[in-house]
Design a protein around this motif. Structure first.
Motif, short mmCIF file in Angstrom:
data_model
loop_
_atom_site.label_atom_id
_atom_site.label_comp_id
_atom_site.label_asym_id
_atom_site.label_seq_id
_atom_site.Cartn_x
_atom_site.Cartn_y
_atom_site.Cartn_z
N PHE A 298 0.88 -1.18 0.00
CA PHE A 298 0.00 0.00 0.00
C PHE A 298 0.91 1.22 0.00
O PHE A 298 1.57 1.52 0.99
N ARG A 299 0.96 1.88 -1.14
CA ARG A 299 1.95 2.96 -1.33
C ARG A 299 1.30 4.31 -1.12
O ARG A 299 0.25 4.59 -1.72
N VAL A 300 1.94 5.14 -0.28
CA VAL A 300 1.36 6.44 0.08
C VAL A 300 2.39 7.54 -0.17
O VAL A 300 3.59 7.37 0.07
N GLY A 301 1.89 8.66 -0.66
CA GLY A 301 2.72 9.86 -0.84
C GLY A 301 2.03 11.05 -0.20
O GLY A 301 0.80 11.12 -0.17
N ALA A 302 2.82 11.97 0.32
CA ALA A 302 2.26 13.18 0.93
C ALA A 302 3.11 14.37 0.51
O ALA A 302 4.31 14.24 0.22
N ASP B 188 -2.99 6.40 -11.75
CA ASP B 188 -4.27 6.88 -12.26
C ASP B 188 -5.43 5.97 -11.87
O ASP B 188 -6.56 6.20 -12.27
N ILE B 189 -5.15 4.94 -11.07
CA ILE B 189 -6.26 4.06 -10.68
C ILE B 189 -6.28 3.85 -9.17
O ILE B 189 -6.58 2.77 -8.69
N LEU B 190 -5.96 4.89 -8.43
CA LEU B 190 -6.04 4.76 -6.98
C LEU B 190 -7.47 4.42 -6.60
O LEU B 190 -8.41 5.11 -6.99
N GLY B 191 -7.63 3.36 -5.84
CA GLY B 191 -8.96 2.83 -5.60
C GLY B 191 -9.82 3.68 -4.70
O GLY B 191 -11.01 3.85 -4.93
N SER B 192 -9.22 4.24 -3.66
CA SER B 192 -10.05 4.95 -2.71
C SER B 192 -9.27 6.12 -2.13
O SER B 192 -8.06 6.24 -2.34
N TYR B 193 -9.96 6.97 -1.43
CA TYR B 193 -9.28 8.08 -0.76
C TYR B 193 -8.51 7.52 0.43
O TYR B 193 -9.03 6.71 1.20
N CYS B 194 -7.26 7.95 0.56
CA CYS B 194 -6.42 7.51 1.69
C CYS B 194 -6.43 8.60 2.74
O CYS B 194 -5.77 9.64 2.58
N THR B 195 -7.14 8.36 3.80
CA THR B 195 -7.21 9.35 4.88
C THR B 195 -6.12 9.07 5.90
O THR B 195 -5.73 7.92 6.11
N PRO B 196 -5.60 10.11 6.55
CA PRO B 196 -4.50 9.89 7.50
C PRO B 196 -4.92 9.06 8.70
O PRO B 196 -6.04 9.21 9.21
N ILE C 12 -2.47 14.12 0.33
CA ILE C 12 -2.19 12.72 0.63
C ILE C 12 -2.79 11.85 -0.48
O ILE C 12 -3.98 12.02 -0.82
N VAL C 13 -1.98 10.95 -1.01
CA VAL C 13 -2.48 9.99 -2.00
C VAL C 13 -1.99 8.60 -1.62
O VAL C 13 -0.84 8.44 -1.22
N GLY C 14 -2.84 7.62 -1.72
CA GLY C 14 -2.39 6.28 -1.35
C GLY C 14 -3.31 5.21 -1.88
O GLY C 14 -4.49 5.44 -2.14
N GLY C 15 -2.71 4.04 -2.07
CA GLY C 15 -3.50 2.91 -2.54
C GLY C 15 -2.60 1.75 -2.89
O GLY C 15 -1.38 1.87 -2.87
N SER C 16 -3.23 0.65 -3.23
CA SER C 16 -2.48 -0.57 -3.54
C SER C 16 -1.97 -0.60 -4.96
O SER C 16 -1.05 -1.34 -5.29
N ALA C 17 -2.56 0.21 -5.81
CA ALA C 17 -2.23 0.13 -7.23
C ALA C 17 -0.85 0.66 -7.52
O ALA C 17 -0.37 1.58 -6.86
N ASP C 18 -0.19 0.08 -8.52
CA ASP C 18 1.09 0.61 -8.96
C ASP C 18 0.88 1.83 -9.84
O ASP C 18 1.67 2.75 -9.85
N ARG C 19 -0.21 1.81 -10.60
CA ARG C 19 -0.50 2.96 -11.48
C ARG C 19 -1.12 4.08 -10.66
O ARG C 19 -1.98 3.85 -9.82
#
Ligand code: THU
Length: 138
Positions: free
Chosen positions: A27-31, A87-95, A78-85
């Motif tokens: 699960f990759r996250v960037g801030a 452009d297809i982040l599945g859901s909003y990643c809340t802190p 904040i952006v995060g999700g399991s996807a490698d791409r």
């Protein structure tokens, strides 16, 4: 806050996310954290085989910023999700709860939190909304 500022921050969070080190959760996250001078401090989650030693993207960004003498933070994307791409982040990643508390230590309740799935798909809220009745120094 101008839309371009928001879009730029999301772009920087998405770009930083590529450096996320998340071999365990995948699960990759960037801030991307913005200060009042216009400086941006990015962060990613950095996991560890000793799982509790891992750190979230938001706290990485705060640690980088504070260690460089920054303060007066105005927004964080904040952006995060399991996807490698990106452009297809599945859901909003809340802190997570710990990150909300750490943000509260260094930012006002007015901090704008931008929770994004892409540069055009995002939600805005304040830190106060994410952490009501916060425990603080005063
Ligand atoms: N994580 C973050 O970096 N920020 C969040 O807001 C939520 C969770 C990280 C921690 C862990 O490395 C992975 O995402 C799965 O929980």
């Amino acid at each position: 806050m101008e839309e371009k500022t928001i879009t730029d921050l999301i772009e920087q969070a998405l770009s930083a996310r590529k450096n996320s080190y998340a071999p365990y959760s995948k699960f990759r996250v960037g801030a991307a954290l913005l200060d009042a001078k216009g400086n941006v401090y990015t962060g990613v989650n950095v996991e560890n085989v000793s799982y509790p030693a891992g750190i979230c993207a938001e706290r990485t960004a705060i640690a980088k910023a504070v260690s460089e003498g920054a303060s007066d933070f105005t927004a964080i994307a904040i952006v995060g999700g399991s996807a490698d791409r990106i452009d297809i982040l599945g859901s909003y990643c809340t802190p997570c709860g710990i990150c909300r508390q750490v943000l509260y230590e260094h930012c006002s309740g007015d901090l704008m939190v931008i929770i994004a799935r892409s540069v055009t798909d995002y939600r805005l809220c304040t830190l106060r909304e994410l952490l009501p009745f916060a425990f603080g120094m005063t």
